[in-house]
Write an enzyme that holds these catalytic residues in place. Sequence first.
Site, PDB file in Angstrom:
ATOM      1  N   CYS A 296     -32.672  57.740  -8.332  1.00 32.97           N
ATOM      2  CA  CYS A 296     -32.858  57.189  -9.682  1.00 32.97           C
ATOM      3  C   CYS A 296     -32.248  55.795  -9.780  1.00 32.97           C
ATOM      4  O   CYS A 296     -32.789  54.913 -10.459  1.00 32.97           O
ATOM      5  CB  CYS A 296     -32.222  58.094 -10.726  1.00 32.97           C
ATOM      6  SG  CYS A 296     -32.974  59.743 -10.854  1.00 32.97           S
TER       7      CYS A 296
ATOM      8  N   CYS B 164     -28.168  61.109  -9.852  1.00 29.54           N
ATOM      9  CA  CYS B 164     -29.337  61.035  -8.960  1.00 29.54           C
ATOM     10  C   CYS B 164     -29.370  59.708  -8.201  1.00 29.54           C
ATOM     11  O   CYS B 164     -29.560  58.650  -8.805  1.00 29.54           O
ATOM     12  CB  CYS B 164     -30.605  61.223  -9.785  1.00 29.54           C
ATOM     13  SG  CYS B 164     -32.131  60.819  -8.926  1.00 29.54           S
TER      14      CYS B 164
END
Length: 301
Positions: free
Chosen positions: A50, A47
């Site tokens: 993230c 991600c």
Amino acid sequence: MTLVDPTLDPNLSGDLIKEGTDASFMTDVIEASKHQPVIVDFWATWCGPCRTLGPALEKAVRAAKGAVKMVKIDVDANPAYAGQLRVQSIPTVYAFVNGQPVDGFQGAIPDSQIKAFIDKLTGGQGGSTETAQLLDLGEESLGLNDLGGAAQAFAHVLQIEPENEKAIAGMARVYLADGDREQALQTIAMAPQDSKEPTVQSVRAQLALAAKAPAGASAELESKVAADPNDHQARFDLAEAQSAAGDFKGAVDNLLHIIKTDREWNEQAARKQLLVIFEAAGLSSDVAKDGRRRLSSILFS
């Protein structure tokens, strides 16, 4: 004895930010949030957002100085609680208080919003609660001569708040109590040179007193004073030896004796030394309070 180096030991910061799992979720999040807020960051290695949010969250958690903890959950490896909380996209962040989720957001957000999120969660406490408790624990341990416990508490504060002057002074006092003057000097040097923190000033005064301690043994100096009570130099040297050994009360008694007999002796050396001892003992200590009262009685009688 081996004391804790406040600049090392990663285990001390492990309680603040953790890599969590489904197996540890109950302990790390649910139970821990009953004592202080816990932020849970649901993320994954693939991600992109993230990788932006995670470090920003960690930085903000550290800046909160212990008022909040953080647990990072990789949803690929630990899908159970992410599923229960209906995490549909990542990153997703939840805040837990008293075992329940109370707030949250999805996606990477600016640092200002992260700070606002944490401030709302903690009431802007910063690290006051946990830090104060740890400092109190350190002081209590020092009072019980539990140097290991005191070192652990002060070092923990320094992991949360590296510039905390009370914790720096606390670690220096631990080293002093352990007889390691060199390490105490290195530790207190971490505090600003112009620090107004009383405990920092106290440690520096103690180190200054120890550095000036005369070579003669206290027993020899006591014999000299007993043989000639008006030998002010011997009494002054005895006071220095006593203060270096931590016997501030005995040192105060001898310096007050000199002042009462000849307050101008050696350009008021006894009064000047007395003020250093008050600082070393702590200006609010019983030794300092009683010493100032007795000094005033002598000077204004």
